[in-house]
Write an enzyme that holds these catalytic residues in place. Structure first.
Site, PDB file in Angstrom:
ATOM      1  N   ARG A 191       0.833  -1.219   0.000  1.00  0.00           N
ATOM      2  CA  ARG A 191       0.000   0.000   0.000  1.00  0.00           C
ATOM      3  C   ARG A 191       0.864   1.264   0.000  1.00  0.00           C
ATOM      4  NH1 ARG A 191      -5.359  -1.480   1.233  1.00  0.00           N
ATOM      5  NH2 ARG A 191      -5.403  -3.442   2.375  1.00  0.00           N
ATOM      6  N   CYS A 200      -8.998 -19.891  12.371  1.00  0.00           N
ATOM      7  CA  CYS A 200      -9.968 -19.710  13.457  1.00  0.00           C
ATOM      8  C   CYS A 200     -11.346 -20.237  13.065  1.00  0.00           C
ATOM      9  CB  CYS A 200     -10.094 -18.228  13.816  1.00  0.00           C
ATOM     10  SG  CYS A 200      -8.518 -17.382  13.945  1.00  0.00           S
ATOM     11  N   VAL A 214      10.591 -22.713   2.542  1.00  0.00           N
ATOM     12  CA  VAL A 214      11.922 -22.135   2.742  1.00  0.00           C
ATOM     13  C   VAL A 214      12.702 -23.072   3.666  1.00  0.00           C
ATOM     14  CG1 VAL A 214      13.221 -20.172   3.652  1.00  0.00           C
ATOM     15  CG2 VAL A 214      11.127 -19.784   2.324  1.00  0.00           C
ATOM     16  N   ASP A 226       2.468 -15.848  15.105  1.00  0.00           N
ATOM     17  CA  ASP A 226       2.592 -16.923  16.100  1.00  0.00           C
ATOM     18  C   ASP A 226       4.037 -17.326  16.384  1.00  0.00           C
ATOM     19  OD1 ASP A 226      -0.123 -16.998  16.271  1.00  0.00           O
ATOM     20  OD2 ASP A 226      -0.359 -19.060  15.557  1.00  0.00           O
ATOM     21  N   TYR A 229     -27.564  -0.341  29.266  1.00  0.00           N
ATOM     22  CA  TYR A 229     -28.569  -1.172  29.945  1.00  0.00           C
ATOM     23  C   TYR A 229     -29.901  -1.105  29.211  1.00  0.00           C
ATOM     24  CZ  TYR A 229     -32.613  -2.165  32.794  1.00  0.00           C
ATOM     25  OH  TYR A 229     -33.834  -2.635  33.189  1.00  0.00           O
TER      26      TYR A 229
HETATM   27  C1  FAD Z   1      -8.391 -24.447  14.759  1.00  0.00           C
HETATM   28  C2  FAD Z   1      -7.874 -23.088  15.108  1.00  0.00           C
HETATM   29  C3  FAD Z   1      -8.737 -22.134  15.638  1.00  0.00           C
HETATM   30  C4  FAD Z   1      -8.251 -20.858  15.973  1.00  0.00           C
HETATM   31  N1  FAD Z   1      -9.110 -19.941  16.497  1.00  0.00           N
HETATM   32  C5  FAD Z   1      -8.664 -18.694  16.797  1.00  0.00           C
HETATM   33  C6  FAD Z   1      -9.545 -17.701  17.320  1.00  0.00           C
HETATM   34  O1  FAD Z   1     -10.750 -17.950  17.487  1.00  0.00           O
HETATM   35  N2  FAD Z   1      -9.045 -16.479  17.595  1.00  0.00           N
HETATM   36  C7  FAD Z   1      -7.725 -16.166  17.394  1.00  0.00           C
HETATM   37  O2  FAD Z   1      -7.315 -15.010  17.650  1.00  0.00           O
HETATM   38  N3  FAD Z   1      -6.859 -17.088  16.900  1.00  0.00           N
HETATM   39  C8  FAD Z   1      -7.299 -18.329  16.606  1.00  0.00           C
HETATM   40  N4  FAD Z   1      -6.441 -19.261  16.080  1.00  0.00           N
HETATM   41  C9  FAD Z   1      -5.008 -18.910  15.943  1.00  0.00           C
HETATM   42  C10 FAD Z   1      -4.753 -18.214  14.606  1.00  0.00           C
HETATM   43  O3  FAD Z   1      -5.216 -18.987  13.558  1.00  0.00           O
HETATM   44  C11 FAD Z   1      -3.264 -17.970  14.498  1.00  0.00           C
HETATM   45  O4  FAD Z   1      -2.855 -17.182  15.580  1.00  0.00           O
HETATM   46  C12 FAD Z   1      -2.893 -17.275  13.191  1.00  0.00           C
HETATM   47  O5  FAD Z   1      -3.216 -18.050  12.089  1.00  0.00           O
HETATM   48  C13 FAD Z   1      -1.397 -16.975  13.196  1.00  0.00           C
HETATM   49  O6  FAD Z   1      -1.047 -16.408  11.992  1.00  0.00           O
HETATM   50  P1  FAD Z   1       0.455 -16.512  11.474  1.00  0.00           P
HETATM   51  O7  FAD Z   1       0.476 -15.883  10.127  1.00  0.00           O
HETATM   52  O8  FAD Z   1       1.388 -16.023  12.509  1.00  0.00           O
HETATM   53  O9  FAD Z   1       0.743 -18.061  11.396  1.00  0.00           O
HETATM   54  P2  FAD Z   1       0.031 -19.233  10.481  1.00  0.00           P
HETATM   55  O10 FAD Z   1      -1.366 -18.867  10.274  1.00  0.00           O
HETATM   56  O11 FAD Z   1       0.407 -20.464  11.137  1.00  0.00           O
HETATM   57  O12 FAD Z   1       0.812 -19.034   9.123  1.00  0.00           O
HETATM   58  C14 FAD Z   1       2.157 -19.371   8.997  1.00  0.00           C
HETATM   59  C15 FAD Z   1       2.347 -19.879   7.589  1.00  0.00           C
HETATM   60  O13 FAD Z   1       3.720 -20.103   7.375  1.00  0.00           O
HETATM   61  C16 FAD Z   1       3.874 -21.232   6.534  1.00  0.00           C
HETATM   62  N5  FAD Z   1       5.239 -21.700   6.739  1.00  0.00           N
HETATM   63  C17 FAD Z   1       5.819 -22.120   7.898  1.00  0.00           C
HETATM   64  N6  FAD Z   1       7.093 -22.430   7.679  1.00  0.00           N
HETATM   65  C18 FAD Z   1       7.346 -22.216   6.383  1.00  0.00           C
HETATM   66  C19 FAD Z   1       8.486 -22.356   5.562  1.00  0.00           C
HETATM   67  N7  FAD Z   1       9.647 -22.801   6.049  1.00  0.00           N
HETATM   68  N8  FAD Z   1       8.402 -22.036   4.251  1.00  0.00           N
HETATM   69  C20 FAD Z   1       7.214 -21.585   3.720  1.00  0.00           C
HETATM   70  N9  FAD Z   1       6.101 -21.452   4.456  1.00  0.00           N
HETATM   71  C21 FAD Z   1       6.163 -21.744   5.766  1.00  0.00           C
HETATM   72  C22 FAD Z   1       2.800 -22.182   7.043  1.00  0.00           C
HETATM   73  O14 FAD Z   1       2.455 -23.130   6.047  1.00  0.00           O
HETATM   74  C23 FAD Z   1       1.662 -21.226   7.347  1.00  0.00           C
HETATM   75  O15 FAD Z   1       0.742 -21.087   6.291  1.00  0.00           O
HETATM   76  C24 FAD Z   1      -6.893 -20.538  15.743  1.00  0.00           C
HETATM   77  C25 FAD Z   1      -6.035 -21.512  15.209  1.00  0.00           C
HETATM   78  C26 FAD Z   1      -6.511 -22.756  14.890  1.00  0.00           C
HETATM   79  C27 FAD Z   1      -5.570 -23.775  14.314  1.00  0.00           C
END
Ligand code: FAD
Length: 459
Positions: free
Chosen positions: A23, A46, A84, A289, A432
């Protein structure tokens, strides 16, 4: 020549960073390449339990933006199914393996965003590859589970291992599929993100829905029959299962970054500063995460892997990379979930966290209702507050109840974020009307009770 930004991980944090940077900087100034080892970008993990439970009919409804949208609308080059495998900080390049085409790709970078997310905890017994056992982290996991649920002979008995919010949400989803569900949890109650007294309320309500709660029980193995899961093995004997879902929590996915020399903090996640820069490693950013955050109440670095933080942190990184200025101010641990109609909210410190952080405090439990007692649908709501002695500052809050319960935690989160005392909270001007609250909102009742407790404790 344009600079190049390489993003490792194409979900919430990585793609938020990429789109925010775009952006602010156009393609002639910044080329953006994302490597994602999975099949999807920007999807809502989520939403997986609600898709599995049939509340959200289609998997693709969980995908916010696909690679074509990123390419056409944002000019971001997303390489799906590319993992990666190495980051070379000296040569400023990443090495990625093409998981489908085979071979290796090398890409130089000026700016790197490390956004690899978290990895599920997998004890040895879960790694045996038994058919019918599923983790639940990606859309592929969800697809595999749904496929198994439809396959003959149809599973009838489900065991969910782990009683965190994902386990609890998955237990409900499987119940919606008509399975009998047992939830096995090592601790004395499910939902250890709340204090045990509040967790017991959750357990009680879950039993009421027909979910079998097997708390205080450790799974030590799996039993297989005819190439399919037959039971989970526990210290108290086997629990029969035709399908097993694992929800044992996650750890930050740091291995690749650590191997490259990115620093890891006390929580075990990648260290970042307020602008999401990795300290001491120029041009490298991290978000989501895989990173640790400052807890604004305890002052400690924590790993709280939630989508709400990942999106904000990715956005902050992207704004900064784009030449703007943004900071991520930390977290207070606010989270909500539900199991069937029961809602759970929490923010701030639990009793054990407050003790570990060295606070003196009082706690109160206030029983009330979600609506005026005479209004149809009025149901119980329990609010727990933890307030510092003698100041009265709110340190933590938890809510368990039926409709309108969970999102009430937001009022408490705002109070906590702004260092309010329970004394100040007693006068909060909250909405309320009989369909939404009793004339004294449960939050106000709890605050009054906390002031009384402080007074009785001699403050
Ligand atoms: C079932 C479930 C329910 C959830 N519910 C909630 C909720 O209600 N509220 C909430 O706040 N959070 C919730 N979460 C947590 C939320 O989904 C995560 O906090 C969020 O997805 C984190 O985002 P991220 O981009 O940090 O990691 P991710 O979403 O894990 O993305 C990381 C990405 O990196 C890729 N990756 C990793 N290593 C490599 C590599 N070496 N090379 C290339 N790609 C790679 C992975 O494939 C992945 O797609 C939930 C999670 C799950 C599993």
């Amino acid at each position: 020549m344009a600079e190049r930004m390489v993003v490792v991980g194409g979900d919430a944090a990585g793609m938020a960073a990429a789109s925010q940077a775009r952006r602010r900087r156009d393609r002639d100034d910044l080329e953006i390449v994302t490597f994602e080892r999975g099949h999807f970008t920007s999807y809502s993990a989520c939403g997986i339990p609600f898709w599995i439970g049939g509340v959200v009919p289609e998997r693709d409804q969980l995908i916010a933006r696909d690679p074509a949208t990123f390419r056409d609308e944002f000019d971001i080059d997303v390489r799906l199914r590319h993992e990666v495998t190495a980051i070379d900080l000296d040569r400023r390049e990443v090495v990625a393996r093409d998981l489908e085409g085979g071979g290796e790709v090398r890409a130089g970078f000026d700016t790197l965003v490390y956004a690899t997310g978290a990895r599920p905890i997998q004890p040895d017994w879960s790694r045996a590859g038994v058919a019918g056992v599923f983790g639940m982290q990606t859309l592929d996991d969800g697809t595999a589970l749904l496929d198994w649920l439809e396959r003959e002979p149809r599973p009838r008995r489900a065991v969910v291992v782990g009683g965190g919010y994902i386990g609890v949400e998955m237990a409900e989803a499987l119940l919606h599929h008509g399975l009998s569900v047992d939830l096995v949890e090592q601790a004395d109650q499910p939902m250890s993100t709340v204090d045990p007294d509040m967790g017991e309320l959750v357990a009680e309500a879950m039993r009421g829905t027909g979910i079998g709660i097997r708390a205080g029980l450790t799974v030590t193995g799996l039993e297989e029959r005819d190439g399919r899961i037959a039971a989970v093995v526990t210290g108290e004997g086997p629990i029969p299962a035709d399908v097993v879902v694992l929800g044992l929590g996650v750890r930050p996915n740091t291995a690749l970054g650590e191997a490259a020399g990115l620093p890891v903090g006390p929580s075990g996640a990648i260290r970042v500063d307020r602008r999401m820069r990795v300290p001491g490693v120029p041009g490298v950013w991290a978000a989501g995460d895989c990173v640790e955050s400052l807890h604004r109440v305890s002052g400690m670095p924590v790993h709280i892997p939630l989508g709400t933080h990942a999106n904000k942190q990715g956005r902050v990184a992207g704004i900064n990379i784009g030449g703007g200025y943004a900071t991520f101010p930390g977290v207070i641990g606010t989270a909500v979930t539900k199991v069937c109609d029961l809602e759970v909210g929490r923010t701030g410190l639990r009793e054990r966290d407050a003790t570990a952080a060295g606070f003196e405090f009082v706690t109160v439990l206030a029983e009330s209702t979600n609506r005026a007692g005479y209004y149809p649908g009025a149901r119980p709501m329990t609010v727990k507050l933890i307030a510092e002695r003698p100041s009265g500052r709110l340190l933590g809050a938890q809510i368990v109840g039926w409709s309108e319960a969970a999102k009430r935690i937001d009022a408490l989160a705002v109070a906590l974020w702004n260092h309010m005392t329970v004394d100040e909270m007693t006068a909060l001007d909250l909405g309320y009307a009989p369909p939404y609250a009793p004339v004294w909102d449960p939050v106000l009742i709890a605050a009054r009770k906390a002031v009384d407790a402080l007074t009785h404790s001699g403050r």
